[in-house]
Design a protein around this motif. Sequence first.
Motif, PDB file in Angstrom:
ATOM      1  N   THR A  79       0.813  -1.227   0.000  1.00 15.19           N
ATOM      2  CA  THR A  79       0.000   0.000   0.000  1.00 15.19           C
ATOM      3  C   THR A  79       0.845   1.276   0.000  1.00 15.19           C
ATOM      4  O   THR A  79       0.299   2.360   0.207  1.00 15.19           O
ATOM      5  N   GLY A  80       2.133   1.124  -0.228  1.00 14.35           N
ATOM      6  CA  GLY A  80       2.951   2.307  -0.446  1.00 14.35           C
ATOM      7  C   GLY A  80       3.790   2.771   0.732  1.00 14.35           C
ATOM      8  O   GLY A  80       3.558   2.390   1.879  1.00 14.35           O
ATOM      9  N   PHE A  81       4.767   3.604   0.378  1.00 20.44           N
ATOM     10  CA  PHE A  81       5.734   4.110   1.356  1.00 20.44           C
ATOM     11  C   PHE A  81       5.399   5.541   1.759  1.00 20.44           C
ATOM     12  O   PHE A  81       5.015   6.359   0.921  1.00 20.44           O
ATOM     13  N   VAL A  82       5.521   5.822   3.055  1.00 18.91           N
ATOM     14  CA  VAL A  82       5.385   7.210   3.508  1.00 18.91           C
ATOM     15  C   VAL A  82       6.501   7.525   4.505  1.00 18.91           C
ATOM     16  O   VAL A  82       7.034   6.635   5.144  1.00 18.91           O
ATOM     17  N   SER A  83       6.830   8.802   4.571  1.00 18.22           N
ATOM     18  CA  SER A  83       7.746   9.255   5.608  1.00 18.22           C
ATOM     19  C   SER A  83       7.044  10.441   6.269  1.00 18.22           C
ATOM     20  O   SER A  83       6.689  11.407   5.599  1.00 18.22           O
ATOM     21  N   GLU A 213       5.011  -0.701  -8.821  1.00 22.06           N
ATOM     22  CA  GLU A 213       4.553   0.657  -9.097  1.00 22.06           C
ATOM     23  C   GLU A 213       4.617   0.991 -10.589  1.00 22.06           C
ATOM     24  O   GLU A 213       5.552   0.627 -11.274  1.00 22.06           O
TER      25      GLU A 213
ATOM     26  N   GLU B  30       7.227  12.883   2.737  1.00 27.29           N
ATOM     27  CA  GLU B  30       7.095  12.417   1.362  1.00 27.29           C
ATOM     28  C   GLU B  30       6.309  11.111   1.331  1.00 27.29           C
ATOM     29  O   GLU B  30       6.189  10.420   2.344  1.00 27.29           O
ATOM     30  N   ALA B  31       5.766  10.793   0.162  1.00 27.56           N
ATOM     31  CA  ALA B  31       5.023   9.537  -0.001  1.00 27.56           C
ATOM     32  C   ALA B  31       5.229   9.074  -1.428  1.00 27.56           C
ATOM     33  O   ALA B  31       5.490   9.884  -2.318  1.00 27.56           O
ATOM     34  N   ASP B  32       5.109   7.749  -1.647  1.00 24.49           N
ATOM     35  CA  ASP B  32       5.268   7.289  -3.019  1.00 24.49           C
ATOM     36  C   ASP B  32       3.916   7.257  -3.738  1.00 24.49           C
ATOM     37  O   ASP B  32       2.856   7.427  -3.112  1.00 24.49           O
ATOM     38  N   PHE B  33       3.968   7.046  -5.033  1.00 21.55           N
ATOM     39  CA  PHE B  33       2.762   7.060  -5.879  1.00 21.55           C
ATOM     40  C   PHE B  33       1.757   6.014  -5.404  1.00 21.55           C
ATOM     41  O   PHE B  33       0.553   6.272  -5.338  1.00 21.55           O
ATOM     42  N   LEU B  34       2.284   4.839  -5.041  1.00 16.71           N
ATOM     43  CA  LEU B  34       1.417   3.741  -4.595  1.00 16.71           C
ATOM     44  C   LEU B  34       0.630   4.148  -3.349  1.00 16.71           C
ATOM     45  O   LEU B  34      -0.571   3.868  -3.229  1.00 16.71           O
ATOM     46  N   TYR B  35       1.298   4.820  -2.428  1.00 14.85           N
ATOM     47  CA  TYR B  35       0.591   5.244  -1.223  1.00 14.85           C
ATOM     48  C   TYR B  35      -0.494   6.274  -1.558  1.00 14.85           C
ATOM     49  O   TYR B  35      -1.602   6.214  -1.024  1.00 14.85           O
ATOM     50  N   HIS B  38      -3.526   4.640  -2.733  1.00 12.89           N
ATOM     51  CA  HIS B  38      -4.231   4.030  -1.599  1.00 12.89           C
ATOM     52  C   HIS B  38      -4.967   5.092  -0.775  1.00 12.89           C
ATOM     53  O   HIS B  38      -6.122   4.906  -0.401  1.00 12.89           O
ATOM     54  N   LYS B  44      -5.019   5.264 -11.357  1.00 20.41           N
ATOM     55  CA  LYS B  44      -3.629   5.619 -11.685  1.00 20.41           C
ATOM     56  C   LYS B  44      -3.571   6.808 -12.644  1.00 20.41           C
ATOM     57  O   LYS B  44      -2.792   7.739 -12.458  1.00 20.41           O
ATOM     58  N   SER B  48      -2.024  10.472 -11.799  1.00 18.38           N
ATOM     59  CA  SER B  48      -0.903  10.998 -12.596  1.00 18.38           C
ATOM     60  C   SER B  48      -1.227  12.390 -13.134  1.00 18.38           C
ATOM     61  O   SER B  48      -0.395  13.301 -13.060  1.00 18.38           O
ATOM     62  N   LYS B  64      11.690  10.621  -9.398  1.00 22.68           N
ATOM     63  CA  LYS B  64      11.620   9.223  -9.848  1.00 22.68           C
ATOM     64  C   LYS B  64      12.920   8.544  -9.455  1.00 22.68           C
ATOM     65  O   LYS B  64      14.002   9.019  -9.805  1.00 22.68           O
ATOM     66  N   ARG B  67      13.928   1.717  -5.499  1.00 18.12           N
ATOM     67  CA  ARG B  67      14.251   1.083  -4.214  1.00 18.12           C
ATOM     68  C   ARG B  67      14.531  -0.371  -4.553  1.00 18.12           C
ATOM     69  O   ARG B  67      13.614  -1.119  -4.872  1.00 18.12           O
ATOM     70  N   ARG B  70      12.755  -2.006  -7.651  1.00 19.13           N
ATOM     71  CA  ARG B  70      11.399  -1.451  -7.842  1.00 19.13           C
ATOM     72  C   ARG B  70      11.467   0.032  -8.177  1.00 19.13           C
ATOM     73  O   ARG B  70      12.128   0.796  -7.478  1.00 19.13           O
ATOM     74  N   PRO B  71      10.764   0.448  -9.224  1.00 21.74           N
ATOM     75  CA  PRO B  71      10.701   1.892  -9.484  1.00 21.74           C
ATOM     76  C   PRO B  71       9.878   2.571  -8.403  1.00 21.74           C
ATOM     77  O   PRO B  71       8.903   2.003  -7.909  1.00 21.74           O
ATOM     78  N   LEU B  72      10.296   3.763  -8.042  1.00 23.83           N
ATOM     79  CA  LEU B  72       9.634   4.469  -6.944  1.00 23.83           C
ATOM     80  C   LEU B  72       9.444   5.927  -7.349  1.00 23.83           C
ATOM     81  O   LEU B  72      10.389   6.590  -7.743  1.00 23.83           O
ATOM     82  N   THR B  73       8.192   6.395  -7.269  1.00 32.75           N
ATOM     83  CA  THR B  73       7.928   7.799  -7.567  1.00 32.75           C
ATOM     84  C   THR B  73       7.615   8.502  -6.263  1.00 32.75           C
ATOM     85  O   THR B  73       6.560   8.266  -5.665  1.00 32.75           O
TER      86      THR B  73
END
Lengths: 215, 102
Positions: A79-83, A213, B30-35, B38, B44, B48, B64, B67, B70-73
């Motif tokens: 469900t994604g990464f957050v900081s 992703e 910060e947060a990634d696109f997947l989060y 969600h 998507k 975008s 962009k 990790r 895995r691509p991470l935005t």
Amino acid sequence: MNELVETTRRRVRGYWIEDGMPDLYIGLGLAIYGALSWWAILAGTGWVVWLQSLFLPVWFGLAMIVMRRLKESVTYPRTGFVSYARPARGRRVWQLLLVSALAVVLAVVIVLTSGPGWTSRVDGLLPWLLPVLFTLGLGAVSWYQGSVRYGLYAAAGLMAGLLAAAGGGARIGIAQNAIAACVPFFIVLGAVMAVGGAWTLASYLRRTSRTEEAA
Amino acid sequence: MNQRPLPEIDTVVHAPARLKIIAALSVLEEADFLYLLHATELTKGNLSTHLAKLEEAGYVEIEKTYRGKRPLTLCRLTPAGREAFELYRRRMLDFLGSKPAG
């Protein structure tokens, strides 16, 4: 419009506990500490007492490292990464000073109002104070992150703690000092949180899947 | 009838989908696109498009990266984005707070 903003922000703040892993970790820690304390009291002395004394600092000292690792392998790919944004340095220092000052004031008040023999009175007060403090902490998490689950933990902890303080420890024959009287509280709250966390994690894993992703 | 004029509103922030994105990022570093998918429950494509508009306005910074394999935005709110969000909230709260009940 304000409701949309608040709902979204609350949901984001609650993301850290959404997978149930923090509850599971804290619950296991409290339950194991309760069991170790019981064992240490029964054993009297020896390595169990050392283990009981060292367990909490080690378990909760490692909490952030373990949580990060678990989230990197389970939660972030699903469900994604957050900081999270950290509060400003000045604000953090003030918060720390305020909490320390409150703790000192509380300790001084307890000692001054207890008079002679205050150590035994503190022993008597601790089993009541501990559940109240835990309830306040869990209640704050519940309110801040909009989590019903943490509200239930707070209620369960308060009930278990107050029942234990009122005589639960004595009935199982181990209420010789303050920690002993808290043992049922630790075990019950720990078990409730661990079961709640495991159930939440199972449900989270069922409804999510690892995603590659694609933005 | 004595009505207060509508406040000047930042239309980039005002769209519900973009407001959700900004509200989510306002709590985060910060947060990634997947989060964000969600948290906002957008598709998507929608996400975008809205992120691109926010980036164009200078409210969101997009990086962009990878990790592991895995691509991470990664997305974060810029200081201008934070300021625009706070201003928008203040204006809306002032306006809605002054509106007569009923």
